[in-house]
Design a protein around this motif. Structure first.
Motif, mmCIF file in Angstrom:
data_model
loop_
_atom_site.group_PDB
_atom_site.id
_atom_site.type_symbol
_atom_site.label_atom_id
_atom_site.label_comp_id
_atom_site.label_asym_id
_atom_site.label_seq_id
_atom_site.Cartn_x
_atom_site.Cartn_y
_atom_site.Cartn_z
ATOM 1 N N THR A 1 -14.454 72.015 -1.756
ATOM 2 C CA THR A 1 -14.949 70.648 -1.919
ATOM 3 C C THR A 1 -15.764 70.244 -0.695
ATOM 4 O O THR A 1 -15.334 70.439 0.444
ATOM 5 C CB THR A 1 -13.790 69.657 -2.113
ATOM 6 N N ARG A 2 -16.930 69.660 -0.938
ATOM 7 C CA ARG A 2 -17.833 69.301 0.155
ATOM 8 C C ARG A 2 -18.042 67.793 0.212
ATOM 9 O O ARG A 2 -18.230 67.144 -0.810
ATOM 10 C CB ARG A 2 -19.188 69.989 -0.016
ATOM 11 N N THR A 3 -18.003 67.263 1.430
ATOM 12 C CA THR A 3 -18.295 65.849 1.678
ATOM 13 C C THR A 3 -19.521 65.778 2.574
ATOM 14 O O THR A 3 -19.612 66.498 3.582
ATOM 15 C CB THR A 3 -17.114 65.152 2.362
ATOM 16 N N TRP B 1 -16.245 70.799 4.627
ATOM 17 C CA TRP B 1 -15.678 71.555 3.530
ATOM 18 C C TRP B 1 -14.157 71.629 3.645
ATOM 19 O O TRP B 1 -13.600 71.704 4.750
ATOM 20 C CB TRP B 1 -16.225 72.978 3.515
#
Length: 226
Positions: A172-174, A167
């Motif tokens: 935003t998350r990957t 995060w």
């Protein structure tokens, strides 16, 4: 006038030979034909061509500027990632979905492979690392199981498939899927994710999960770009 085709003499001023009928002035006739079919550009055509050339150059420059703004930072980051020497970073906090007594989540960052995090009996246990400030993660090293010695390692449960989530401060998350081979010792996973403030490793499947055994993790090491 002598005919260039049959050498017959003709009166001056004739266009064709009185004997063979061929044209007497071939070069002149050809030149008249060329002048007849020659195309003449309109007077303003040169200015129009120059204007179109200028517009084409401006369009190309605009495309280059757009590409530089869109892809330039990524290209620079990619080069810096390749040239950088990853350095270890210590998380500010470690939490987990659950832990058994004596095997807390914080043991995954103690630098010792014979001390490990052991989750409770749940379907998808997770351990989460938080950082004091955003970092660009280049490598994550996971040492699964309870020991770096193969015989001891094989006696207990160990992770196989792990879902890694990272995060950034804006949420935003990957996501990345990691697969660990069933062998003792550290396993390295390369990546390049910027502005990471926390990461979570969720165990999706494991090895040796029989007789109530759970997938333990001995060590998690995170390396950032300086």
């Amino acid at each position: 006038m002598k005919c260039p085709h049959c050498d017959t003499l003709n009166p001056a001023g004739r266009a064709f030979c009185r004997h063979c009928g061929q044209p007497l002035r071939t070069e002149e006739v050809a030149e008249k034909a060329r002048r007849r079919f020659r195309f003449t550009w309109p007077k303003g055509r040169g200015r129009l061509r120059r204007l179109l050339a200028v517009l084409a150059i401006l369009a190309l420059l605009a495309a280059l500027v757009w590409a530089g703004m869109r892809y330039g930072p990524r290209a620079v980051d990619a080069v810096r990632d390749r040239l950088a020497k990853p350095e270890p970073v210590t998380p500010a906090e470690v939490t987990a979905s659950s832990s058994t007594r004596g095997h807390a989540a914080a043991l995954v960052i103690d630098g010792l492979s014979n001390r490990f995090w052991e989750p409770g009996h749940e379907k998808h246990p997770w351990v989460e690392l938080s950082f004091g400030r955003p970092i660009r993660v280049l490598n994550v090293i996971v040492t699964g199981g309870v020991s770096a010695e193969q015989q001891v390692y094989a006696r207990q449960g160990r992770p196989a498939d792990v879902r890694l989530e990272l995060w950034t401060p804006d949420g935003t998350r990957t996501e990345k899927d990691l697969h660990l081979v069933d062998h003792a010792g550290p396993q390295t996973f390369e990546m390049a994710v910027g502005d990471v403030t926390r990461m979570r490793l969720t165990v999706s499947s494991g090895y040796g999960l029989t007789s109530g055994k759970v997938p333990s993790i001995g060590e998690i090491e995170v390396f950032r770009r300086p």
